[in-house]
Scaffold this motif. Structure first.
Motif, PDB file in Angstrom:
ATOM      1  N   PRO A 175       0.800  -1.218   0.000  1.00 36.52           N
ATOM      2  CA  PRO A 175       0.000   0.000   0.000  1.00 36.52           C
ATOM      3  C   PRO A 175       0.838   1.275   0.000  1.00 36.52           C
ATOM      4  CG  PRO A 175       0.050  -0.942   2.191  1.00 36.52           C
ATOM      5  CD  PRO A 175       0.774  -1.906   1.286  1.00 36.52           C
ATOM      6  N   VAL A 176       0.259   2.320  -0.603  1.00 31.17           N
ATOM      7  CA  VAL A 176       0.847   3.656  -0.572  1.00 31.17           C
ATOM      8  C   VAL A 176      -0.237   4.641  -0.160  1.00 31.17           C
ATOM      9  CG1 VAL A 176       2.595   3.176  -2.331  1.00 31.17           C
ATOM     10  CG2 VAL A 176       0.379   4.143  -3.011  1.00 31.17           C
ATOM     11  N   ALA A 177       0.200   5.784   0.341  1.00 23.01           N
ATOM     12  CA  ALA A 177      -0.725   6.848   0.735  1.00 23.01           C
ATOM     13  C   ALA A 177      -0.070   8.191   0.499  1.00 23.01           C
ATOM     14  CB  ALA A 177      -1.111   6.717   2.208  1.00 23.01           C
ATOM     15  N   LEU A 178      -0.886   9.180   0.195  1.00 27.23           N
ATOM     16  CA  LEU A 178      -0.404  10.548   0.086  1.00 27.23           C
ATOM     17  C   LEU A 178      -1.527  11.506   0.441  1.00 27.23           C
ATOM     18  CD1 LEU A 178      -1.118  12.379  -2.849  1.00 27.23           C
ATOM     19  CD2 LEU A 178      -0.473  10.120  -3.600  1.00 27.23           C
ATOM     20  N   THR A 179      -1.147  12.648   0.966  1.00 24.47           N
ATOM     21  CA  THR A 179      -2.111  13.697   1.280  1.00 24.47           C
ATOM     22  C   THR A 179      -2.221  14.617   0.081  1.00 24.47           C
ATOM     23  OG1 THR A 179      -1.624  13.561   3.633  1.00 24.47           O
ATOM     24  CG2 THR A 179      -2.631  15.610   2.860  1.00 24.47           C
ATOM     25  N   ASP A 223      -9.305  14.405  11.769  1.00 21.03           N
ATOM     26  CA  ASP A 223      -8.425  13.493  11.047  1.00 21.03           C
ATOM     27  C   ASP A 223      -7.043  14.083  10.767  1.00 21.03           C
ATOM     28  OD1 ASP A 223     -10.637  11.713  10.819  1.00 21.03           O
ATOM     29  OD2 ASP A 223     -11.341  12.864   9.092  1.00 21.03           O
ATOM     30  N   LEU A 224      -6.660  15.099  11.504  1.00 22.63           N
ATOM     31  CA  LEU A 224      -5.395  15.777  11.254  1.00 22.63           C
ATOM     32  C   LEU A 224      -4.209  14.809  11.281  1.00 22.63           C
ATOM     33  CD1 LEU A 224      -3.771  18.327  10.706  1.00 22.63           C
ATOM     34  CD2 LEU A 224      -3.782  18.775  13.175  1.00 22.63           C
ATOM     35  N   GLU A 225      -4.195  13.863  12.195  1.00 20.96           N
ATOM     36  CA  GLU A 225      -3.067  12.926  12.276  1.00 20.96           C
ATOM     37  C   GLU A 225      -2.945  12.081  11.009  1.00 20.96           C
ATOM     38  OE1 GLU A 225      -0.636  13.105  14.514  1.00 20.96           O
ATOM     39  OE2 GLU A 225      -1.775  14.831  15.202  1.00 20.96           O
ATOM     40  N   VAL A 226      -4.067  11.697  10.411  1.00 21.36           N
ATOM     41  CA  VAL A 226      -4.032  10.940   9.159  1.00 21.36           C
ATOM     42  C   VAL A 226      -3.501  11.833   8.036  1.00 21.36           C
ATOM     43  CG1 VAL A 226      -5.406   9.666   7.460  1.00 21.36           C
ATOM     44  CG2 VAL A 226      -5.881   9.384   9.896  1.00 21.36           C
ATOM     45  N   ALA A 227      -3.927  13.090   8.027  1.00 19.34           N
ATOM     46  CA  ALA A 227      -3.432  14.041   7.021  1.00 19.34           C
ATOM     47  C   ALA A 227      -1.918  14.202   7.142  1.00 19.34           C
ATOM     48  CB  ALA A 227      -4.126  15.389   7.174  1.00 19.34           C
ATOM     49  N   LYS A 228      -1.427  14.344   8.357  1.00 18.25           N
ATOM     50  CA  LYS A 228       0.016  14.494   8.575  1.00 18.25           C
ATOM     51  C   LYS A 228       0.756  13.213   8.194  1.00 18.25           C
ATOM     52  CE  LYS A 228      -0.106  17.978  12.217  1.00 18.25           C
ATOM     53  NZ  LYS A 228       0.182  18.263  13.642  1.00 18.25           N
ATOM     54  N   LEU A 229       0.168  12.079   8.476  1.00 13.98           N
ATOM     55  CA  LEU A 229       0.776  10.798   8.128  1.00 13.98           C
ATOM     56  C   LEU A 229       0.989  10.707   6.616  1.00 13.98           C
ATOM     57  CD1 LEU A 229       1.577   7.984   9.322  1.00 13.98           C
ATOM     58  CD2 LEU A 229      -0.764   7.265   8.775  1.00 13.98           C
ATOM     59  N   GLY A 230      -0.028  11.078   5.843  1.00  9.72           N
ATOM     60  CA  GLY A 230       0.071  11.017   4.391  1.00  9.72           C
ATOM     61  C   GLY A 230       0.995  12.049   3.786  1.00  9.72           C
ATOM     62  N   THR A 269       3.917  13.147   5.352  1.00 15.53           N
ATOM     63  CA  THR A 269       5.271  13.039   5.902  1.00 15.53           C
ATOM     64  C   THR A 269       6.124  12.123   5.030  1.00 15.53           C
ATOM     65  OG1 THR A 269       4.404  13.375   8.138  1.00 15.53           O
ATOM     66  CG2 THR A 269       6.625  12.442   7.943  1.00 15.53           C
ATOM     67  N   SER A 270       7.247  12.634   4.588  1.00 19.61           N
ATOM     68  CA  SER A 270       8.159  11.863   3.720  1.00 19.61           C
ATOM     69  C   SER A 270       8.990  10.885   4.529  1.00 19.61           C
ATOM     70  CB  SER A 270       9.110  12.801   2.981  1.00 19.61           C
ATOM     71  OG  SER A 270       8.391  13.681   2.172  1.00 19.61           O
ATOM     72  N   GLY A 271       9.358   9.798   3.881  1.00 18.39           N
ATOM     73  CA  GLY A 271      10.325   8.874   4.436  1.00 18.39           C
ATOM     74  C   GLY A 271       9.845   7.991   5.571  1.00 18.39           C
ATOM     75  N   ILE A 272       8.533   7.844   5.747  1.00 17.31           N
ATOM     76  CA  ILE A 272       8.019   6.985   6.808  1.00 17.31           C
ATOM     77  C   ILE A 272       7.145   5.890   6.196  1.00 17.31           C
ATOM     78  CG2 ILE A 272       8.040   8.832   8.525  1.00 17.31           C
ATOM     79  CD1 ILE A 272       4.922   8.870   8.209  1.00 17.31           C
ATOM     80  N   ASP A 273       6.919   4.850   6.964  1.00 21.49           N
ATOM     81  CA  ASP A 273       5.983   3.814   6.568  1.00 21.49           C
ATOM     82  C   ASP A 273       4.595   4.261   7.015  1.00 21.49           C
ATOM     83  OD1 ASP A 273       4.382   1.586   6.200  1.00 21.49           O
ATOM     84  OD2 ASP A 273       5.726   0.199   7.242  1.00 21.49           O
ATOM     85  N   ARG A 274       3.780   4.670   6.090  1.00 25.28           N
ATOM     86  CA  ARG A 274       2.452   5.207   6.403  1.00 25.28           C
ATOM     87  C   ARG A 274       1.469   4.128   6.841  1.00 25.28           C
ATOM     88  NH1 ARG A 274       3.815   8.546   1.382  1.00 25.28           N
ATOM     89  NH2 ARG A 274       4.613  10.449   2.325  1.00 25.28           N
ATOM     90  N   PHE A 275       1.909   2.873   6.807  1.00 26.57           N
ATOM     91  CA  PHE A 275       1.045   1.761   7.200  1.00 26.57           C
ATOM     92  C   PHE A 275       1.648   0.951   8.348  1.00 26.57           C
ATOM     93  CE2 PHE A 275      -0.048   2.998   2.955  1.00 26.57           C
ATOM     94  CZ  PHE A 275      -1.432   3.068   3.027  1.00 26.57           C
TER      95      PHE A 275
END
Length: 184
Positions: free
Chosen positions: A47-51, A94-101, A103-109
């Motif tokens: 999986p991938v995610a982006l904001t 849902d701000l934390e989900v927005a920030k998760l998507g 943020t570069s260089g992290i495993d969003r899952f």
């Protein structure tokens, strides 16, 4: 004046002799707030995610939406191949989900309690205001981005818009819209 259309395989018919600089263009749109969404997909490699702030409805019948993805995004290669996506429409809760998507260089899952897969296989985040599962129906290269058109297939509304406060991105920061910001 209409601009020349581009496709993923053709160059525009015309070149313009002048253009706004990238910095001027970014400054222009910093003053134009956008609703916040997180887009997830899996084309078979994980999986991938982006904001994104570029999600926009196009048509109610048929139910179509569009969004754009920068070629620089770590999710762009997967979104170029994915047949389906899930667009999560976020509010201030849902701000934390927005920030998760975003943020570069992290495993969003990595936080497995935050997400699961739909029975059709797409990754979906839990407890967001709303999400819509879509079939990708078209892609168009546009500068350094790809515009993706998608047909809405299935949705879940967790919180009505009146229950929360809208989350918008404006001038490089997150903002909450609500009754306190109403001007009419």
């Amino acid at each position: 004046m209409s601009l020349p259309a581009t496709t993923s395989h053709n160059e525009p018919e015309h070149r313009f002799t002048s253009s706004l600089s990238p910095d001027d263009f970014k400054a222009l749109f910093r003053g134009h707030p956008g609703g916040v969404a997180v887009i997830t997909a899996d084309a078979g490699d994980g999986p991938v995610a982006l904001t994104a702030t570029s999600v926009s409805s196009v048509s109610a019948e048929p139910p179509l939406l569009i969004f754009s993805v920068s070629a620089l995004s770590s999710a762009s290669a997967v979104l170029a191949r994915a047949e389906t996506v899930v667009v999560h429409l976020l509010d201030a809760h849902d701000l934390e989900v927005a920030k998760l998507g975003s943020t570069s260089g992290i495993d969003r899952f990595a936080q497995t309690h935050r997400w699961s897969r739909l029975v059709t296989g797409e990754p979906v985040y839990h407890d967001v205001r709303a999400w819509v599962r879509c079939a990708v129906i078209g892609r168009m290269d546009a500068g350094g981005s790809t515009v993706i058109a998608a047909h809405a297939l299935q949705a879940q509304l967790e919180r009505d818009a009146s229950e929360g406060a809208a989350l918008v991105y404006h001038n490089r920061s997150w903002h909450r819209l609500g009754d306190h910001s109403r001007i009419d």
